[in-house]
Write a protein that holds these residues in place. Structure first.
Motif, mmCIF file in Angstrom:
data_model
loop_
_atom_site.group_PDB
_atom_site.id
_atom_site.type_symbol
_atom_site.label_atom_id
_atom_site.label_comp_id
_atom_site.label_asym_id
_atom_site.label_seq_id
_atom_site.Cartn_x
_atom_site.Cartn_y
_atom_site.Cartn_z
ATOM 1 N N ALA A 176 -17.035 -9.204 18.173
ATOM 2 C CA ALA A 176 -18.395 -9.080 17.613
ATOM 3 C C ALA A 176 -18.679 -10.705 17.256
ATOM 4 O O ALA A 176 -19.854 -10.917 16.881
ATOM 5 N N ASN A 177 -17.565 -11.254 16.984
ATOM 6 C CA ASN A 177 -17.936 -12.546 16.332
ATOM 7 C C ASN A 177 -18.413 -13.652 17.325
ATOM 8 O O ASN A 177 -19.123 -14.673 17.089
ATOM 9 N N GLY A 178 -18.303 -13.282 18.601
ATOM 10 C CA GLY A 178 -19.036 -13.993 19.812
ATOM 11 C C GLY A 178 -20.415 -13.545 19.942
ATOM 12 O O GLY A 178 -21.219 -14.455 20.584
ATOM 13 N N PHE A 179 -21.094 -12.883 18.886
ATOM 14 C CA PHE A 179 -22.600 -12.608 19.303
ATOM 15 C C PHE A 179 -23.505 -13.501 18.868
ATOM 16 O O PHE A 179 -23.030 -13.956 17.750
ATOM 17 N N SER A 193 -21.142 -6.080 29.561
ATOM 18 C CA SER A 193 -21.194 -5.692 28.279
ATOM 19 C C SER A 193 -20.084 -5.772 27.493
ATOM 20 O O SER A 193 -18.945 -5.497 28.064
ATOM 21 N N ILE A 194 -20.078 -6.371 26.280
ATOM 22 C CA ILE A 194 -19.064 -6.548 25.250
ATOM 23 C C ILE A 194 -19.321 -5.845 24.059
ATOM 24 O O ILE A 194 -20.441 -5.657 23.498
ATOM 25 N N LYS A 243 -24.425 -8.709 25.569
ATOM 26 C CA LYS A 243 -23.826 -9.714 26.827
ATOM 27 C C LYS A 243 -23.907 -11.200 26.097
ATOM 28 O O LYS A 243 -24.938 -11.632 25.746
ATOM 29 N N PHE A 244 -22.952 -11.595 26.360
ATOM 30 C CA PHE A 244 -22.513 -13.174 25.920
ATOM 31 C C PHE A 244 -23.600 -14.040 26.665
ATOM 32 O O PHE A 244 -23.390 -14.269 28.109
#
Length: 375
Positions: A299-302, A330-331, A344-345
């Motif tokens: 979630a920290n990459g969003f 999808s992450i 999606k990153f």
């Protein structure tokens, strides 16, 4: 009316007030069920006339005693005698919840939006849409209703907020790949000019630099890149291209950069250079072990433009999470106490290690997406 006792609130407001006073307060769904059930038949008092009169007298005595004390609950319904019923005392009927939501949506258009992708509210400020807590939106709704001379219950706040999400729904964020948001405006790549900030661009991030003060002289950086790559023009050009891809968010390339070399060779310096370029708020640093095994880590990459794994010296056999991160899949986005969703990153990924961390099948599985530069 037969007892000449009147109250200034709607019957539903009186019902919600009592529901809020319960311990714990009755939930919105349950109170709706009770209200609908009560409306199926002609309502009548469960108390006799004498008891109703005594209840009113008791309330008036308590109210007079507690008049100077701070209240912990919402304002109780006001009663008045028939003789006091004048035009001034008659209140206009309250708006229905959907009308309140429509009016608030119009007042906060281009300032407030519901991000369906992560189930969060966003507020537009200083050129970007920032995530704000639901409590702040509740305050916006409450203050707007108070400015119109109306109070509200918890049930009404919840209902209006739910409708407001529909009115201010948005699921297209950071979709304009031609623009780069600076602190003083948005630079158009195709037009080669700076545009003013606008909420319609839907940017959730921003570079910490002003375009107007950008320094065109990068001689020192150029010299360091030549030194770090040992004069290898191919590797130097890859590092420059990766910096440009990070700036533009070229996640559709489905590539990640892997820096490999002994300690002190400049790998960390290059990652810090990228962080200075993109801004600390737009960069997240993790480890592949944490990314693969920690439930809430992804979630920290969003919303980030760069994710780095700067010290990968452990052997990694499972690369599925890395493949998702670099492949446009999808992450999982999950925070404690909240319902999980996906994103999606749209940024770039960089890994630094002394030797290759990938072993066995993971090495061949990741080879197509890896761009390797030796330091």
């Amino acid at each position: 009316a037969e007892l000449k006792i009147y109250h200034t609130e709607r019957a539903r407001d009186l019902f919600d007030w009592f529901c809020d006073r319960c311990s714990p307060p009755i939930a919105s769904k349950e109170r709706e069920t009770i209200w609908r059930s009560a409306n199926k038949k002609t309502p009548k008092s469960c108390l006799g006339d004498e008891m109703l009169t005594n209840c009113l007298k008791g309330w008036q005595i308590r109210n007079s005693r507690e008049n100077n004390l701070p209240r912990k609950t919402s304002k109780p319904p006001q009663f008045f005698d028939e003789a006091d019923e004048t035009e001034e005392n008659r209140k206009e009927p309250d708006k229905i919840d959907s009308r309140w939501a429509d009016d608030i949506a119009q007042a906060y258009l281009n300032r407030l939006a519901w991000d369906e992708s992560i189930k969060e509210w966003r507020f537009y400020e200083s050129g970007k849409w920032k995530v704000i807590p639901s409590l702040k939106v509740g305050g916006i709704i409450k203050n707007y209703m108070l400015s119109e001379g109306k109070g509200c219950t918890n049930g009404k706040l919840t209902s209006v907020e739910s409708i407001l999400k529909i009115n201010l729904f948005c699921d297209e964020w950071d979709s304009n790949s031609d623009l780069i948001p600076f602190a003083d405006g948005c630079y158009s790549i195709s037009e080669n000019k700076l545009r003013p900030h606008s909420p319609k661009y839907c940017f959730t991030w921003q570079l910490p630099h002003k375009y107007a003060s950008a320094d065109s002289n990068w001689q020192k950086i150029n010299e360091w890149l030549s030194f770090a790559t040992g004069g290898n023009d191919r590797d130097k050009n890859i590092l420059i291209a990766f910096a440009a891809a990070t700036l533009k968010g070229k996640s559709e390339l489905h590539k990640f950069l892997h820096l490999q070399g002994i300690g002190g060779s400049g790998k960390s310096t290059y990652i810090r250079l990228l962080e200075d370029l993109i801004g600390e708020d737009n960069h997240y640093s993790s480890s592949l072990v944490e990314w693969n095994n920690t439930r809430f880590e992804s979630a920290n990459g969003f919303g980030k433009r760069l994710i780095s794994f700067p010290d990968e010296n452990s052997k990694i056999a499972n690369v599925e999470s890395l493949k998702k991160l670099t492949g446009g899949d999808s992450i999982r986005y999950e925070e404690k106490g909240k319902k999980a969703t996906n994103y999606k990153f749209t940024g770039m990924v960089i890994i630094a290690s002394n030797a290759s961390p990938f072993v066995g099948a993971s090495s061949s599985a990741i080879a197509r997406r890896q761009i390797e530069v030796m330091f």
